[in-house]
Design an enzyme around this catalytic site. Structure first.
Site, PDB file in Angstrom:
ATOM      1  N   PHE A 165       0.044 -12.001  -8.982  1.00 42.63           N
ATOM      2  CA  PHE A 165       1.166 -11.552  -9.812  1.00 42.63           C
ATOM      3  C   PHE A 165       2.473 -11.838  -9.070  1.00 42.63           C
ATOM      4  O   PHE A 165       2.465 -12.309  -7.933  1.00 42.63           O
ATOM      5  CB  PHE A 165       1.028 -10.054 -10.136  1.00 42.63           C
ATOM      6  N   GLY A 166       3.565 -11.522  -9.740  1.00 45.88           N
ATOM      7  CA  GLY A 166       4.887 -11.626  -9.119  1.00 45.88           C
ATOM      8  C   GLY A 166       5.170 -13.003  -8.521  1.00 45.88           C
ATOM      9  O   GLY A 166       5.056 -14.030  -9.197  1.00 45.88           O
TER      10      GLY A 166
ATOM     11  N   ASP B 246       5.342  -0.140  -1.649  1.00 49.25           N
ATOM     12  CA  ASP B 246       6.508  -0.931  -2.017  1.00 49.25           C
ATOM     13  C   ASP B 246       6.458  -2.257  -1.301  1.00 49.25           C
ATOM     14  O   ASP B 246       6.184  -2.291  -0.102  1.00 49.25           O
ATOM     15  CB  ASP B 246       7.788  -0.182  -1.635  1.00 49.25           C
TER      16      ASP B 246
ATOM     17  N   ASP C 146       3.483 -14.611  -6.329  1.00 44.69           N
ATOM     18  CA  ASP C 146       2.277 -15.291  -5.813  1.00 44.69           C
ATOM     19  C   ASP C 146       2.228 -16.794  -6.105  1.00 44.69           C
ATOM     20  O   ASP C 146       1.829 -17.570  -5.230  1.00 44.69           O
ATOM     21  CB  ASP C 146       0.998 -14.620  -6.342  1.00 44.69           C
TER      22      ASP C 146
ATOM     23  N   HIS D 256       0.083  -9.150   3.131  1.00 45.35           N
ATOM     24  CA  HIS D 256       0.919  -8.030   3.568  1.00 45.35           C
ATOM     25  C   HIS D 256       0.277  -6.700   3.178  1.00 45.35           C
ATOM     26  O   HIS D 256       0.163  -5.789   3.981  1.00 45.35           O
ATOM     27  CB  HIS D 256       2.312  -8.177   2.940  1.00 45.35           C
TER      28      HIS D 256
ATOM     29  N   GLU E  75      13.146   4.984  -7.915  1.00 47.89           N
ATOM     30  CA  GLU E  75      13.290   3.815  -7.041  1.00 47.89           C
ATOM     31  C   GLU E  75      14.772   3.625  -6.745  1.00 47.89           C
ATOM     32  O   GLU E  75      15.554   3.325  -7.649  1.00 47.89           O
ATOM     33  CB  GLU E  75      12.712   2.589  -7.749  1.00 47.89           C
TER      34      GLU E  75
HETATM   35  P1  IMP Z   1       7.521  -3.562  -6.007  1.00 51.81           P
HETATM   36  O1  IMP Z   1       8.890  -2.955  -6.012  1.00 51.81           O
HETATM   37  O2  IMP Z   1       6.751  -3.233  -4.790  1.00 51.81           O
HETATM   38  O3  IMP Z   1       6.732  -3.259  -7.236  1.00 51.81           O
HETATM   39  O4  IMP Z   1       7.665  -5.130  -5.994  1.00 51.81           O
HETATM   40  C1  IMP Z   1       8.875  -5.833  -6.027  1.00 51.81           C
HETATM   41  C2  IMP Z   1       8.665  -7.175  -6.681  1.00 51.81           C
HETATM   42  O5  IMP Z   1       7.854  -7.976  -5.831  1.00 51.81           O
HETATM   43  C3  IMP Z   1       7.989  -7.120  -8.030  1.00 51.81           C
HETATM   44  O6  IMP Z   1       8.622  -8.045  -8.901  1.00 51.81           O
HETATM   45  C4  IMP Z   1       6.559  -7.537  -7.766  1.00 51.81           C
HETATM   46  O7  IMP Z   1       6.024  -8.259  -8.846  1.00 51.81           O
HETATM   47  C5  IMP Z   1       6.716  -8.437  -6.538  1.00 51.81           C
HETATM   48  N1  IMP Z   1       5.538  -8.290  -5.682  1.00 51.81           N
HETATM   49  C6  IMP Z   1       5.099  -7.160  -5.079  1.00 51.81           C
HETATM   50  N2  IMP Z   1       3.965  -7.398  -4.406  1.00 51.81           N
HETATM   51  C7  IMP Z   1       3.684  -8.702  -4.583  1.00 51.81           C
HETATM   52  C8  IMP Z   1       2.612  -9.526  -4.152  1.00 51.81           C
HETATM   53  O8  IMP Z   1       1.643  -9.100  -3.481  1.00 51.81           O
HETATM   54  N3  IMP Z   1       2.670 -10.806  -4.550  1.00 51.81           N
HETATM   55  C9  IMP Z   1       3.694 -11.314  -5.300  1.00 51.81           C
HETATM   56  N4  IMP Z   1       4.698 -10.591  -5.746  1.00 51.81           N
HETATM   57  C10 IMP Z   1       4.696  -9.282  -5.387  1.00 51.81           C
END
Ligand code: IMP
Length: 196
Positions: free
Chosen positions: A150-151, A72, A153, A179, A43
């Site tokens: 998660f994240g 991503d 949300d 998205h 990454e």
């Molecule tokens: P990643 O690099 O795509 O894994 O995601 C970057 C950050 O955004 C991570 O901390 C994930 O938890 C958060 N994230 C990715 N997708 C979502 C989502 O659908 N909802 C909320 N947070 C997200």
């Protein structure tokens, strides 16, 4: 034994993402089966998500023999943070988290935010890399709400369902508007248009 040509691998360590994509996949008629694969990916820190996704996809090369994709995503607080955390979402989630984001925007009544998702696919039958994008716009909640998802949300209120955060929706409800759900629709459109 399943034939390799009938499998598409989703390379991810994130079980939440896999569950969302599995739910979308189960509602889609294709000639493929979806499987999760955990392999080393790289990454990079870049200024846009597509670049990050492209590098990550390339880093999988040689580790899987069939078709595979990565995904991503980023959370962008357009007002008042000019798009932060965006491509830094993962780092920001690990360091200051949702509470930290809420502190940064504490004095602002008007907020605007969006999520972007990029699905990057290596499609073996055509030997090509393809990118599918989806976005959802909304606002930032004043407090963390909900236990699903998660994240980010718990702090995202989608404009289309403004009284609920993403974390207050079921996976199915989130997928219909998210998205990731939109990027997935574009992905499936490609598979269907090409009759795969
Ligand atoms: P990643 O690099 O795509 O894994 O995601 C970057 C950050 O955004 C991570 O901390 C994930 O938890 C958060 N994230 C990715 N997708 C979502 C989502 O659908 N909802 C909320 N947070 C997200």
């Amino acid at each position: 034994m399943e034939k390799e040509e009938t499998i598409i691998y989703f390379v991810t360590e994130n079980i939440h993402k896999f569950n969302e994509i599995s739910d979308l996949f189960s509602k889609t008629k294709t000639n493929y089966n979806l499987k999760r694969k955990e392999v080393e990916t790289v990454e990079i820190q870049a200024t846009n998500l597509k670049e990050v996704a492209s590098f990550k996809l390339n880093s999988v090369k040689g580790q899987i023999s069939g078709s595979y994709f990565i995904e991503d995503a980023g959370f962008f607080v357009d007002t008042p943070l000019n798009g932060f955390p965006g491509v830094y979402s993962s780092y920001v989630m690990k360091t200051i988290g949702n509470k930290g984001i809420l502190k940064l925007i504490d004095n602002f009544d008007e907020t605007q935010a969006h999520f972007t998702s990029v699905i990057a696919l290596y499609f073996k039958p055509l030997d090509v890399s393809l990118f599918f994008e989806g976005k959802i716009y909304g606002k930032v909640s004043k407090t963390l709400r909900g236990s699903g998802g998660f994240g980010f949300d718990p702090i995202f209120l989608p404009d289309i369902i403004p009284n609920k955060t993403f974390a207050e929706l079921t996976t199915e409800e989130k997928n219909k508007i998210s998205h990731r759900g939109k990027a997935w629709s574009n992905f499936i459109k490609f598979i269907k248009e090409n009759k795969y």
